[in-house]
Design an enzyme around this catalytic site. Structure first.
Site, PDB file in Angstrom:
ATOM      1  N   SER A  52      30.385  29.231  48.084  1.00 31.24           N
ATOM      2  CA  SER A  52      31.705  28.953  48.650  1.00 31.24           C
ATOM      3  C   SER A  52      31.832  29.433  50.082  1.00 31.24           C
ATOM      4  O   SER A  52      32.705  28.991  50.818  1.00 31.24           O
ATOM      5  CB  SER A  52      32.784  29.628  47.798  1.00 31.24           C
ATOM      6  N   GLY A  53      30.963  30.371  50.474  1.00 29.63           N
ATOM      7  CA  GLY A  53      31.088  30.970  51.795  1.00 29.63           C
ATOM      8  C   GLY A  53      31.861  32.273  51.759  1.00 29.63           C
ATOM      9  O   GLY A  53      31.951  32.975  52.766  1.00 29.63           O
ATOM     10  N   GLY A  54      32.428  32.611  50.583  1.00 33.37           N
ATOM     11  CA  GLY A  54      33.109  33.893  50.440  1.00 33.37           C
ATOM     12  C   GLY A  54      32.101  35.025  50.314  1.00 33.37           C
ATOM     13  O   GLY A  54      30.893  34.802  50.198  1.00 33.37           O
ATOM     14  N   VAL A  55      32.615  36.250  50.318  1.00 34.01           N
ATOM     15  CA  VAL A  55      31.743  37.425  50.285  1.00 34.01           C
ATOM     16  C   VAL A  55      30.870  37.442  49.032  1.00 34.01           C
ATOM     17  O   VAL A  55      29.654  37.614  49.102  1.00 34.01           O
ATOM     18  CB  VAL A  55      32.575  38.729  50.365  1.00 34.01           C
ATOM     19  N   ASP A  56      31.484  37.232  47.863  1.00 34.12           N
ATOM     20  CA  ASP A  56      30.751  37.372  46.600  1.00 34.12           C
ATOM     21  C   ASP A  56      29.615  36.355  46.483  1.00 34.12           C
ATOM     22  O   ASP A  56      28.473  36.710  46.186  1.00 34.12           O
ATOM     23  CB  ASP A  56      31.703  37.240  45.415  1.00 34.12           C
ATOM     24  N   SER A  57      29.918  35.082  46.703  1.00 35.01           N
ATOM     25  CA  SER A  57      28.881  34.065  46.547  1.00 35.01           C
ATOM     26  C   SER A  57      27.827  34.187  47.642  1.00 35.01           C
ATOM     27  O   SER A  57      26.644  33.922  47.406  1.00 35.01           O
ATOM     28  CB  SER A  57      29.481  32.661  46.538  1.00 35.01           C
ATOM     29  N   SER A  58      28.222  34.624  48.837  1.00 31.91           N
ATOM     30  CA  SER A  58      27.252  34.784  49.929  1.00 31.91           C
ATOM     31  C   SER A  58      26.267  35.906  49.627  1.00 31.91           C
ATOM     32  O   SER A  58      25.058  35.777  49.865  1.00 31.91           O
ATOM     33  CB  SER A  58      27.979  35.060  51.255  1.00 31.91           C
ATOM     34  N   GLY A  77      46.973  55.195  29.663  1.00 36.49           N
ATOM     35  CA  GLY A  77      47.426  53.996  28.965  1.00 36.49           C
ATOM     36  C   GLY A  77      48.903  54.101  28.673  1.00 36.49           C
ATOM     37  O   GLY A  77      49.484  55.192  28.718  1.00 36.49           O
ATOM     38  N   HIS A 102      46.779  62.147  37.291  1.00 40.83           N
ATOM     39  CA  HIS A 102      45.758  61.141  37.618  1.00 40.83           C
ATOM     40  C   HIS A 102      44.924  61.605  38.807  1.00 40.83           C
ATOM     41  O   HIS A 102      45.326  61.429  39.961  1.00 40.83           O
ATOM     42  CB  HIS A 102      46.418  59.797  37.927  1.00 40.83           C
ATOM     43  N   LYS A 110      34.075  45.135  44.721  1.00 41.13           N
ATOM     44  CA  LYS A 110      34.064  44.397  45.986  1.00 41.13           C
ATOM     45  C   LYS A 110      33.475  45.215  47.128  1.00 41.13           C
ATOM     46  O   LYS A 110      32.672  44.703  47.913  1.00 41.13           O
ATOM     47  CB  LYS A 110      35.488  43.949  46.341  1.00 41.13           C
ATOM     48  N   CYS A 143      45.665  61.621  31.391  1.00 42.63           N
ATOM     49  CA  CYS A 143      47.002  61.189  30.974  1.00 42.63           C
ATOM     50  C   CYS A 143      47.005  60.838  29.475  1.00 42.63           C
ATOM     51  O   CYS A 143      46.850  61.736  28.653  1.00 42.63           O
ATOM     52  CB  CYS A 143      47.474  60.017  31.837  1.00 42.63           C
ATOM     53  N   TYR A 144      47.142  59.577  29.088  1.00 43.36           N
ATOM     54  CA  TYR A 144      47.096  59.224  27.661  1.00 43.36           C
ATOM     55  C   TYR A 144      45.779  59.695  27.048  1.00 43.36           C
ATOM     56  O   TYR A 144      45.737  60.136  25.894  1.00 43.36           O
ATOM     57  CB  TYR A 144      47.254  57.712  27.493  1.00 43.36           C
ATOM     58  N   GLU A 155      42.338  60.278  39.952  1.00 39.26           N
ATOM     59  CA  GLU A 155      41.702  59.155  40.639  1.00 39.26           C
ATOM     60  C   GLU A 155      42.529  58.575  41.777  1.00 39.26           C
ATOM     61  O   GLU A 155      42.018  57.819  42.605  1.00 39.26           O
ATOM     62  CB  GLU A 155      41.360  58.045  39.635  1.00 39.26           C
TER      63      GLU A 155
END
Length: 513
Positions: A226-232, A55, A172, A369, A82-83, A174
């Protein structure tokens, strides 16, 4: 299936989502929670481990985020990054100070020495590179801790209290710049927290299907697709869970890429769901007529989407649940506990007032995602939908600079297809994260067939990125760019010049509008 949980407490770090992704990549489920989450709520999750993020604050700043002291009495291993490391030291009797004259202050790649006898670094090289970003450092190590790593500028790069399972690192782990960061996180999860793993998309799918069936029962579900990845993927998951109880409304606004509307419809023909495709191209083009300012385009498209969706919802009648494809980054970035309210109907820009429903269903709200894509494959969605590149909600309207007409959109669709087709044929699809064509509003003089032309210049854009916050332009081989350019000017009318955008983000953005 029940799974073990690791809690990632967010103290404002820029890499909080990345930490969560790295943990899940190790087969361990985790959730990102704000540092203000009540202790009892965290205890109820029965975590096997806790990670404090980095942070921008300083532990001595009264306004800086602080940890609940009760966290250190849970008997649960804690890793401070870190923080988070400084917070650990500060709370347990150590002393954190601001680095003076550059001493102990470190930024970027840093050579680091490790005590490989420490569980966190066991099995790793004694010398490697880490990624630092800190102006404060631990001047005094808390009682019970020992030094576990050091660098040339800072003797206290990592601390460990093995008896209590408390560890802190100034770097870090990650980020990819830390050479063995993934192995360090794996040691924390498996050697220190005693995680057993088992977080897989197959397990998630079965759990999600069971929970959806329990929640929905015999109710009706409405999803704006919508046809996008998430909604599909959300539609595919709901289709497998409740089949004919689901109605998907796919608003085809005429602003999609070549054949995408047909591909979306074909993909959902395999499920026993009510799939409604609304061909609304004329409505959207009418709304966009004469609109040239980018934000005005976005608003016009978003508002019209709602109006079309409302009209279809009225025909359907009462539904019990409204579904949407909200994913975990949306939840985290909302910064609130009730993301369903903050991000209401995230995919279409606002809840339609005419739809009467009792609850919102967000079956992907705990997935990143890349995990959504994995789930899509588990559900049998075709790869062209699962691996679909990020595509703006307003579609090609904001890749068509200036006014939007059907004629210009058709030119752009053809050119964009050629670009993507040549990238695929060259085997380069997996080497770049987003690539597309933009029809500029600039015309220039050209020569075709010994005659003068005055036609559009087309821009090609391709970027590589890990988070879409920053991006570098892709070094596409000249031979591939040459084939793309030759095909476009020969196959697409009214384009006589092809440009390649070699601007990174920042200073540019990925999209043009």
């Amino acid at each position: 299936m029940s799974h073990q949980t690791v809690i990632i407490l967010d103290f404002g770090g820029q890499y909080n989502q990345l930490i969560a992704r790295r943990v899940r990549e190790q087969g361990v489920y985790c959730e990102v929670r704000p540092y203000t989450t009540p202790l009892e709520e965290l205890k109820a999750l029965k975590p096997v481990g806790i990670i404090f993020t980095g942070g921008p604050g300083s532990v001595y700043d009264p306004a800086a985020p602080q940890a609940d002291p009760g966290l250190f009495k849970l008997g649960v291993p804690i890793l401070g990054i870190c923080y988070g490391c400084q917070l650990l030291a500060h709370n347990l009797g150590g002393r954190v100070a601001q680095a003076q004259d550059g001493a102990a202050r470190e930024y970027g790649k840093t050579g680091t020495s490790f005590d490989t006898g420490c569980k966190l670094f066991r099995g790793l090289p004694a010398e490697s590179v880490t990624w630092m970003s800190h102006g404060d450092y631990m001047e005094k190590v808390p009682e019970g801790f020992h030094l576990a790593a050091r660098s040339a500028a800072c003797p206290n790069v990592a601390i460990a209290d093995e008896a209590r399972g408390f560890y802190g690192v100034q770097f870090h782990p990650e980020v990819n710049h830390t050479a063995h960061g993934a192995a360090m996180l794996r040691n924390f999860l498996y050697e220190i927290c005693g995680a057993s793993g088992g977080w897989t998309m197959e397990n998630y799918k079965e759990t999600a299907l069971r929970r959806l069936r329990e929640k929905i029962g015999g109710g009706k579900v409405l999803l704006a697709l919508s046809g996008g990845v998430d909604s599909s993927v959300a539609a595919a998951l709901l289709a497998e869970a409740v089949g004919p109880q689901l109605t998907c409304v796919f608003v085809d606004h005429g602003l999609m890429r070549l054949d995408e509307g047909d591909e979306v419809e074909a993909a959902f023909s395999q499920w026993d769901v009510r799939f409604l495709r609304v061909n609304a191209e004329e409505r959207f083009l009418a709304k966009l007529a004469g609109v040239t300012e980018p934000e005005a385009k976005r608003k016009a498209i978003g508002e019209e989407f709602i109006r079309v969706f409302e009209a279809e919802a009225r025909k359907i009648g009462k539904v019990d649940f409204l579904a949407q494809g909200t994913i975990y980054p949306d939840v985290i970035e909302s910064g609130a506990g009730d993301a369903a309210v903050i991000k209401s109907h995230h995919n279409v820009g606002g809840l339609p007032g005419c739809v009467d429903f009792k609850e919102i269903i967000e079956p992907l709200r705990m997935l990143f995602k890349d995990e959504v894509r994995q789930l899509g494959r588990e559900l049998g969605l075709p790869e062209y939908l699962v691996s679909r590149q990020p595509f703006p909600g307003p579609g090609l309207a904001i890749r068509c600079i200036g006014g939007v007409t059907k004629e210009k959109l058709d030119l752009l669709r053809q050119a964009d297809f050629i670009f993507r087709d040549e990238i695929a044929q060259a085997g380069l699809s997996g080497t770049m994260d987003q690539y597309f064509a933009v029809l500029t509003n600039m015309r220039s003089v050209g020569v075709m067939g010994d005659g003068r032309t005055y036609d559009y210049a087309l821009a090609l854009r391709s970027v590589t990125t890990s988070d879409f916050m920053t991006a570098d332009w892709t070094r596409i081989p000249y031979g591939v760019l040459d084939r793309v350019s030759v095909r476009i000017v020969n196959e697409v009318p009214h384009i006589n010049r092809v440009l390649y955008d070699i601007t990174s983000k920042p200073p540019a953005t990925i999209e043009y509008e």
